[in-house]
Design an enzyme around this catalytic site. Structure first.
Site, PDB file in Angstrom:
ATOM      1  N   TYR A  79       4.219   3.980  -6.717  1.00  0.00           N
ATOM      2  CA  TYR A  79       2.810   3.648  -7.128  1.00  0.00           C
ATOM      3  C   TYR A  79       2.045   2.765  -6.173  1.00  0.00           C
ATOM      4  O   TYR A  79       0.963   3.024  -6.015  1.00  0.00           O
ATOM      5  CB  TYR A  79       3.096   3.089  -8.663  1.00  0.00           C
ATOM      6  CG  TYR A  79       1.799   2.861  -9.360  1.00  0.00           C
ATOM      7  CD1 TYR A  79       1.007   3.943  -9.695  1.00  0.00           C
ATOM      8  CD2 TYR A  79       1.315   1.336  -9.400  1.00  0.00           C
ATOM      9  CE1 TYR A  79      -0.108   3.706 -10.493  1.00  0.00           C
ATOM     10  CE2 TYR A  79       0.262   1.297 -10.165  1.00  0.00           C
ATOM     11  CZ  TYR A  79      -0.698   2.343 -10.542  1.00  0.00           C
ATOM     12  OH  TYR A  79      -1.738   2.180 -11.604  1.00  0.00           O
TER      13      TYR A  79
ATOM     14  N   LYS B 196      -1.472   3.492  -4.525  1.00  0.00           N
ATOM     15  CA  LYS B 196      -2.679   2.558  -4.512  1.00  0.00           C
ATOM     16  C   LYS B 196      -3.042   2.199  -3.463  1.00  0.00           C
ATOM     17  O   LYS B 196      -4.357   1.491  -3.099  1.00  0.00           O
ATOM     18  CB  LYS B 196      -2.347   1.763  -5.795  1.00  0.00           C
ATOM     19  CG  LYS B 196      -2.250   2.344  -7.030  1.00  0.00           C
ATOM     20  CD  LYS B 196      -3.580   2.974  -7.406  1.00  0.00           C
ATOM     21  CE  LYS B 196      -3.568   3.669  -8.952  1.00  0.00           C
ATOM     22  NZ  LYS B 196      -4.954   4.424  -9.309  1.00  0.00           N
TER      23      LYS B 196
ATOM     24  N   THR C 178      -2.003  -5.318 -15.020  1.00  0.00           N
ATOM     25  CA  THR C 178      -1.146  -4.354 -15.850  1.00  0.00           C
ATOM     26  C   THR C 178      -2.260  -4.524 -17.169  1.00  0.00           C
ATOM     27  O   THR C 178      -2.502  -5.545 -17.640  1.00  0.00           O
ATOM     28  CB  THR C 178       0.157  -4.929 -16.354  1.00  0.00           C
ATOM     29  OG1 THR C 178       0.755  -4.993 -15.113  1.00  0.00           O
ATOM     30  CG2 THR C 178       0.565  -3.946 -17.286  1.00  0.00           C
TER      31      THR C 178
END
Length: 251
Positions: free
Chosen positions: A146, A150, A178
């Site tokens: 991830y 990103k 988050t």
């Protein structure tokens, strides 16, 4: 009169979470908004148009963007929010999963931008905002794939900003921490102890809670709007201080 009156926006992954919050905020500010999502017949608020598309399909993306542009009679703002998550260290995921996540999260953004650029070039207020993550700038455990995706989104956005500025198109990124979204809720549901996992995620952010989708949307609106006319090639962190603050432990 809203700041976005007369402007037309396309939001990918806009059927839920950050994408939906962004689409609602843009509409409330006066924009005409189309949501592009792979969901089937999503329950969207009144006034939001919907076009079905899977951003892993180049032909489908091109057709969907053309439909949105034709319906709105142009395009001024593109928000690339559609993405998928991944959990694990560098050895956890298979080659196939690496290809799948990078294809959707990075190449998917490329597909949408490529399809949208002709319409954006015709706009006097063109802006692209890509949704990144604090994972692009902070090392997080069990987020290798991830984070790589990103990080690529951030670098891609900066390169696009350099290429497109002479054409009057601004490109920026919002990096959430988050956030309290359906994807995070699904992640929590898979944990052995969802309550303890949520507490750990909240404690990881210095302000002590998950980021609200509406807070991310507010940053998107700033970067997409006329007030940010001199802002391009940068990112805004909406992460409760996670990237830059090192607070003393509570207690």
């Amino acid at each position: 009169m809203g700041d976005f009156d007369g402007l037309r926006a396309l939001v990918t992954g806009g059927a839920s979470g950050i994408g939906l919050a962004t689409a609602v905020a843009l509409q409330a500010a006066g924009a005409t908004v189309t949501v592009l999502d792979r969901a089937d017949d999503p329950d969207l608020p009144d006034g939001l148009a919907f076009v079905h598309a899977d951003i892993s399909d180049s032909a489908g993306v091109a057709a969907a963007v053309d439909t949105a542009v034709e319906t709105m009679r142009g395009l001024d703002i593109l928000v690339n929010n559609a993405a998928i998550g991944a959990v694990g260290g560098v050895e956890t995921n298979s080659d196939e999963e690496w290809h799948r996540v990078l294809d959707i999260n990075v190449v998917g953004t490329v597909r949408v931008c490529r399809a949208a650029l002709p319409a954006l070039r015709a706009s006097a207020a063109a802006a692209i905002v890509n949704i990144g993550s604090v994972a692009a700038t902070v090392g997080l455990p069990q987020r290798a794939l991830y984070s790589a995706a990103k990080g690529a989104t951030l670098s891609l956005s900066q390169a696009m900003a350099a290429d497109l500025l002479p054409e009057g198109i601004r490109v920026n990124v919002v990096n959430p921490g988050t956030a309290d979204t359906p994807w995070v809720q699904r992640l929590l549901a898979q944990a052995d102890d969802p309550a303890a996992e949520r507490t750990a995620l909240e404690a990881r952010q210095p302000h002590g809670r998950l980021v609200a989708a509406e807070e991310v949307a507010a940053a998107v609106l700033y970067l997409a709007g006329p007030a940010a006319g001199s802002t391009t090639g940068t990112y805004v962190a909406v992460d409760g201080g996670m990237q830059t603050l090192r607070l003393r432990p509570r207690g």
